[in-house]
Structures are given as structure tokens and as C-alpha cells.
Design an enzyme around this catalytic site. Structure first.
Site, PDB file in Angstrom:
ATOM      1  CG  ASP A 166      -4.470  -7.069   6.726  1.00 23.59           C
ATOM      2  OD1 ASP A 166      -5.419  -7.657   6.161  1.00 23.59           O
ATOM      3  OD2 ASP A 166      -3.621  -6.405   6.113  1.00 23.59           O
ATOM      4  N   GLY A 198       0.809  -1.202   0.000  1.00 22.83           N
ATOM      5  CA  GLY A 198       0.000   0.000   0.000  1.00 22.83           C
ATOM      6  C   GLY A 198       0.853   1.267   0.000  1.00 22.83           C
ATOM      7  CG  PHE A 199       1.705   3.711   3.232  1.00 17.78           C
ATOM      8  CD1 PHE A 199       1.677   5.083   3.056  1.00 17.78           C
ATOM      9  CD2 PHE A 199       0.715   3.108   3.987  1.00 17.78           C
ATOM     10  CE1 PHE A 199       0.677   5.849   3.640  1.00 17.78           C
ATOM     11  CE2 PHE A 199      -0.292   3.862   4.570  1.00 17.78           C
ATOM     12  CZ  PHE A 199      -0.311   5.242   4.391  1.00 17.78           C
TER      13      PHE A 199
HETATM   14  P1  ADP Z   1       1.404  -4.385   2.372  1.00  6.63           P
HETATM   15  O1  ADP Z   1       1.632  -3.932   3.773  1.00  6.63           O
HETATM   16  O2  ADP Z   1       0.747  -3.360   1.519  1.00  6.63           O
HETATM   17  O3  ADP Z   1       0.758  -5.728   2.249  1.00  6.63           O
HETATM   18  P2  ADP Z   1       4.238  -4.641   2.437  1.00  6.63           P
HETATM   19  O4  ADP Z   1       4.813  -3.294   2.260  1.00  6.63           O
HETATM   20  O5  ADP Z   1       4.197  -5.238   3.791  1.00  6.63           O
HETATM   21  O6  ADP Z   1       2.822  -4.640   1.750  1.00  6.63           O
HETATM   22  O7  ADP Z   1       5.019  -5.655   1.507  1.00  6.63           O
HETATM   23  C1  ADP Z   1       5.050  -5.543   0.110  1.00  6.63           C
HETATM   24  C2  ADP Z   1       5.605  -6.825  -0.472  1.00  6.63           C
HETATM   25  O8  ADP Z   1       6.954  -6.962  -0.077  1.00  6.63           O
HETATM   26  C3  ADP Z   1       4.925  -8.069   0.010  1.00  6.63           C
HETATM   27  O9  ADP Z   1       3.898  -8.458  -0.821  1.00  6.63           O
HETATM   28  C4  ADP Z   1       6.025  -9.116  -0.014  1.00  6.63           C
HETATM   29  O10 ADP Z   1       6.074  -9.752  -1.269  1.00  6.63           O
HETATM   30  C5  ADP Z   1       7.284  -8.298   0.193  1.00  6.63           C
HETATM   31  N1  ADP Z   1       7.797  -8.421   1.573  1.00  6.63           N
HETATM   32  C6  ADP Z   1       7.399  -7.730   2.669  1.00  6.63           C
HETATM   33  N2  ADP Z   1       8.102  -8.090   3.763  1.00  6.63           N
HETATM   34  C7  ADP Z   1       8.986  -9.038   3.372  1.00  6.63           C
HETATM   35  C8  ADP Z   1      10.003  -9.825   4.033  1.00  6.63           C
HETATM   36  N3  ADP Z   1      10.255  -9.684   5.352  1.00  6.63           N
HETATM   37  N4  ADP Z   1      10.706 -10.705   3.287  1.00  6.63           N
HETATM   38  C9  ADP Z   1      10.450 -10.841   1.963  1.00  6.63           C
HETATM   39  N5  ADP Z   1       9.520 -10.156   1.282  1.00  6.63           N
HETATM   40  C10 ADP Z   1       8.786  -9.262   1.963  1.00  6.63           C
END
Ligand code: ADP
Length: 312
Positions: free
Chosen positions: A161, A48-49
């Protein structure tokens, strides 16, 4: 719904430093306070952000998953507060099945949140490649999710969530619960904010009816996760969001007859309209689905893309 093509089981290894220098994407980020430099690697995903990148600490080659949030996205105070809340809350968590929070800093352009790298991404990616998982796999993942969730609930924190995309999987096939963007301290029924947040398909009836979110609402979402992993689609999925909400409020869903009978019993004991009728996390673990069925100690990485051969 079409089953998307299989995906590679793990993230590709990072390109060498010299290759990075050649590409346009190559970029070094410096934490001005500590003087540490980090080399930006491949994009892991977009949220999202944030955009999430692989980043390497140039001092020791340690790799992280880094959420990069542009300052332009958090220019309004309430947007900034949301991110600060997520950081402060995540920072306070230490559990083997919670994504490890390392550190954070910001520069003129972005806020950087350094997290434990989960190289096999999430259960959403595994589910896309597999469509359905076997009972032993579902027990393997659910036990780890429940362990993380018990830890959160004991600390008085709700995740709010729970969905496949927030269950991350590391190189070693261990599950890590992540994304605390909607997490909040548990409040009394009277104090609860009645705003709806979270992923529509996994919202509990009481959240839709604006009675607020309790630990039982996280348990509901967990039931939806279990259903989705075993059946291949979410329990309350329709073409129309209003219709989906109606189905949730009436708890109108169907259990495929091919589903293991103890899985059917467990799902229906979780997806109860009245939160106080729902099983607790400990009752879920004590259910025959877990006690009478085999749970593997470890899953092979190949199970990210194909049905594993598991022997009790
Ligand atoms: P949202 O909060 O909008 O769901 P995030 O910013 O948490 O999205 O994460 C975006 C993408 O980054 C996720 O869909 C995932 O594929 C990747 N991601 C997030 N955290 C991790 C992590 N600790 N290790 C690997 N990939 C990650």
C-alpha cells in the site's frame, strides 16, 4: 484539479495540561498492566479503522502518535485478526526509515497502538501544499523510501500500500515508512492470494490481472509515487475507476515534456507492464537520475509549504 491552500509546516505544539483539563476533549488513558497514564492530545488524522491522536506519557512527557481503534470496529474475528497481523508485523520491524512501533494495549473501549510521532504528517500533506516537488527533494525522499523498502523486501515482507499518505515525516524532516495494515509475507507465485487490496491508482497491472503481488508490485507503486511527486498528479488518474484500471493494464500514461529527461527515463523503466522487466530497487538507486543529480543531506522544514533553495 485545484491546488489546496498551503498548510502549516509542522503540527502545533501541544496545549498545556491546564488547558487540556478545561476542554471537553481532555482525556486520560491508563494502561492497566503497567499503570502508566497517557494524556490524549490533538487529533492527527482519521483512517479506515482508527483515529490517530497525539498522546503524552504523563510520567516523562514523551509524545507519541497513537492509533485508537474502537473495540466495536473489531468485534468480528477477521477484523481483529487484521489488526493483530498489523501489530505483530510492525512490532518485528526496526529500521531508521520505518515508523518506530513502541507498544500497544487495550481496554474495554479501544485498542491503542503507540507509534513514533511524525509531527509533519506525511508526503500527502506536503504534496497538497506544494503540488509538485523539485528533483533534489524527490531524490531525498525516494532514497529514504527505497532504504526502508529494501529492508522490508529483504525480510520477505511486502508493503502493498505504498502511497504518499504512508510516507510520514518527523520534526527533523526524516522520512518514515508506515501503515502496515496491508503488509504481508512474500509468498511464492502459486501461494499468492489473488485478492485486490491497496489504493486503486497505484495498483500494478499484475495485481489487477489477479496474478498476485510481488516485490515488483511495490516497485511499480514507487514509480507511481515518483511520477506523482514530480508531475503533480498520479500517472493513471481518470474520472472513472474502470478507465483507470484499463490505463494501468495498458500502461497508458503521458510524461510531461518539461520533466527532467533522466526522470522520464527512470519512470518509464519502472512503469513496465511485465514485472520482470521493471528495475529493481538497487537498479533504481544506480540510475543516472540519482548518480548524476544532487541529493541534499537535509531538507529545510519550510520545504513542506514552499520551494526550497538548495545548493549542491
Ligand atoms: P489508514 O491506515 O486508514 O491510512 P491510519 O490509521 O494509519 O490510517 O492513520 C490515520 C491518520 O493518522 C493518517 O492519515 C495520519 O495523518 C495520522 N498518522 C498516522 N500515523 C502517524 C504518525 N506516526 N505520526 C503522525 N501522524 C500519524
Amino acid at each position: 484539479k485545484a491546488s489546496p491552500a498551503a498548510q502549516p509546516p509542522a503540527a502545533k505544539p501541544n496545549r498545556s495540561k491546564s488547558e487540556h483539563v478545561k476542554t471537553e476533549l481532555a482525556q486520560v488513558v491508563v494502561d492497566a498492566k503497567t499503570g502508566r497514564s497517557y494524556c490524549k492530545g490533538k487529533l492527527l488524522g482519521k483512517g479506515g479503522f482508527a483515529r490517530c491522536y497525539e498522546m503524552t506519557d504523563l510520567a516523562n512527557n514523551k509524545m507519541y502518535a497513537v492509533k485508537v481503534i474502537p473495540q466495536s470496529r473489531v468485534s468480528k474475528p477477521h477484523q481483529r485478526e487484521k489488526i493483530i497481523n498489523e501489530i505483530e508485523l510492525h512490532k518485528s520491524l526496526q529500521h531508521k526509515h520505518v515508523v518506530k512501533f513502541s507498544h500497544h494495549f487495550e481496554d474495554q473501549d479501544n485498542i491503542y497502538i503507540f507509534l513514533e510521532l511524525c509531527s509533519r504528517k506525511s508526503l500527502a500533506h506536503i504534496w497538497k501544499a506544494r503540488h509538485t516537488l523539485t528533483d533534489p527533494e524527490v531524490r531525498y525522499y525516494l532514497k529514504q523510501i527505497i532504504s526502508a523498502l529494501k529492508y522490508l523486501h529483504n525480510k520477505g515482507i511486502l508493503h502493498r500500500d505504498l502511497k504518499l499518505g504512508n510516507f510520514f515525516v518527523n520534526e527533523n524532516m526524516d522520512l518514515r515508512l508506515g501503515d502496515f495494515g496491508l503488509a504481508a509475507k512474500l509468498e511464492t507465485v502459486e501461494q499468492r492470494k489473488k485478492t485486490i487490496c491497496g489504493t486503486p491508482n497505484y495498483l500494478a497491472p499484475e495485481v489487477l490481472n489477479r496474478q498476485g503481488h510481488g516485490t515488483e508490485s511495490d516497485v511499480w507503486s514507487l514509480g507511481c509515487v515518483m511520477y506523482t511527486l514530480l508531475c503533480g498528479n498520479p500517472p493513471f488518474e481518470t474520472l472513472d475507476l474502470k478507465e483507470t484500471y484499463k490505463c494501468i493494464k495498458e500502461v497508458r500514461y503521458s510524461l510531461p515534456p518539461s520533466l527532467n529527461p533522466s526522470a522520464q527515463k527512470l519512470i518509464s523503466a519502472i512503469l513496465q507492464k511485465n514485472p520482470s522487466d521493471r528495475l529493481t530497487l538497487d537498479q533504481i538507486l544506480a540510475h543516472e537520475y540519482f548518480t548524476k543529480g544532487f541529493t541534499p543531506e537535509k531538507l529545510p522544514p519550510s520545504s513542506c509549504v514552499m520551494v526550497p533553495e538548495l545548493n549542491p
